[in-house]
Design a protein around this motif. Structure first.
Motif, PDB file in Angstrom:
ATOM      1  N   LYS A  11       0.850  -1.211   0.000  1.00 29.47           N
ATOM      2  CA  LYS A  11       0.000   0.000   0.000  1.00 29.47           C
ATOM      3  C   LYS A  11       0.879   1.252   0.000  1.00 29.47           C
ATOM      4  CE  LYS A  11      -3.645  -2.731   2.000  1.00 29.47           C
ATOM      5  NZ  LYS A  11      -4.912  -2.791   2.707  1.00 29.47           N
ATOM      6  N   GLN A  65       0.632  -1.916  -7.603  1.00 30.15           N
ATOM      7  CA  GLN A  65      -0.652  -1.898  -6.891  1.00 30.15           C
ATOM      8  C   GLN A  65      -1.812  -1.399  -7.745  1.00 30.15           C
ATOM      9  OE1 GLN A  65      -0.069   0.399  -3.296  1.00 30.15           O
ATOM     10  NE2 GLN A  65       1.903  -0.574  -2.927  1.00 30.15           N
ATOM     11  N   GLU A  98      -9.806  -0.565  -1.820  1.00 30.39           N
ATOM     12  CA  GLU A  98      -9.458   0.835  -1.514  1.00 30.39           C
ATOM     13  C   GLU A  98      -9.531   1.688  -2.780  1.00 30.39           C
ATOM     14  OE1 GLU A  98      -5.818  -0.175   0.508  1.00 30.39           O
ATOM     15  OE2 GLU A  98      -7.030  -1.054   2.098  1.00 30.39           O
ATOM     16  N   GLY A 234      -1.663  -7.554   3.339  1.00 25.30           N
ATOM     17  CA  GLY A 234      -1.416  -6.127   3.517  1.00 25.30           C
ATOM     18  C   GLY A 234      -0.474  -5.892   4.685  1.00 25.30           C
TER      19      GLY A 234
END
Ligand code: PGA
Length: 251
Positions: A11, A65, A98, A234
């Motif tokens: 992330k 990502q 997200e 994550g």
């Protein structure tokens, strides 16, 4: 036979110094056992090149990502799939919850990104999964069916074999609440049955990863389920020892 795959999603974390340290630890703690399965890390875009060099001696692959769906041009702030391939990326995560909830990405955009990622020879990891209210409202299956059919709308059975699916119930992401192995297995089996309807026998070759608070202490039980082919990790992927312990739990 579906080889297990463990992917670390870093992330938006890590200064240059912290990233160098994490990469160093990963390369030092990498064990021979880890070579038995496929492993990848997905750092922020700005760290991809140093990650590539730092992990050269390991079999850890690189992923991004996100990417955009166009090859080049006036798309300020976006990154093309071919740019990622050129940097040595094998994977790209697409449609993470997200991205969907914070940045408004739709299934339609995800399907376009999927097409361009495949055209650039990247392996897309398509994320799907229900929110807490969708689960309590008994909408999980309907949400999964919609996300599969719309996010994968641009591909045929031949392409489907090159895609990885990640089932990530939103209520389990970063919350410490994990789906039980039974809950996760039943969602994975449901997803595979739908892929089977769409793409036939290819569905048994498609890897379906579980994501959502996977940690060293729950990884083994989750990864032992027949339709769980790996994990998208994550928080725990930011700690080299925890990440390697999850990789070892998969072997
Ligand atoms: P988590 O994140 O392991 O921190 O729950 C998973 C993910 O968002 O991919």
């Amino acid at each position: 036979m579906r080889p297990k795959l463990i992917v670390g999603n870093w992330k938006m974390n890590g200064t240059l110094k912290e990233t160098r340290k994490l990469l160093f630890q990963l390369s030092v703690e990498w064990t021979p056992k880890c070579h038995d399965i496929e492993v990848a890390v997905c750092p922020p875009f700005t760290m991809l090149l140093i990650a590539k060099h730092a992990l050269d001696e390991t079999s850890i692959k690189l992923g991004a990502q996100n990417c955009y769906c166009e090859e080049k041009g006036a798309f300020t702030g976006e990154i093309a799939p071919a740019m990622l391939a050129e940097l040595g990326c094998t994977y790209v995560i697409l449609g993470h919850s997200e991205r969907r909830t914070i940045f408004g990405e739709t299934d339609n955009l995800v399907s376009k990104k999927l097409r361009s990622a495949l055209d650039a020879k990247l392996t897309p990891i398509i994320c799907i999964g229900e929110s807490e209210s969708e689960r309590t409202g008994n909408e999980t299956e309907a949400v999964l069916l919609r996300q599969i059919s719309e996010s994968l709308a641009t591909i045929n059975a031949n392409d489907a074999a090159k895609v990885v699916i990640a089932y990530e119930p939103i209520w389990a992401i970063g919350t410490g609440k994990t789906a039980t192995p039974d809950e996760a297995q039943s969602a994975h089996a449901f997803i595979r049955a739908d892929l089977q309807k769409k793409y036939g026998s290819i569905a048994s070759d498609i890897r379906i990863l579980y994501g959502g608070s996977v940690k060293p202490d729950n990884a083994r039980a989750l990864l032992a389920e027949p339709d769980i082919d790996g994990g998208l990790i994550g928080g725990a992927s930011l700690d080299a020892s925890a990440f390697i312990a999850i990789v070892e739990a998969a072997t």
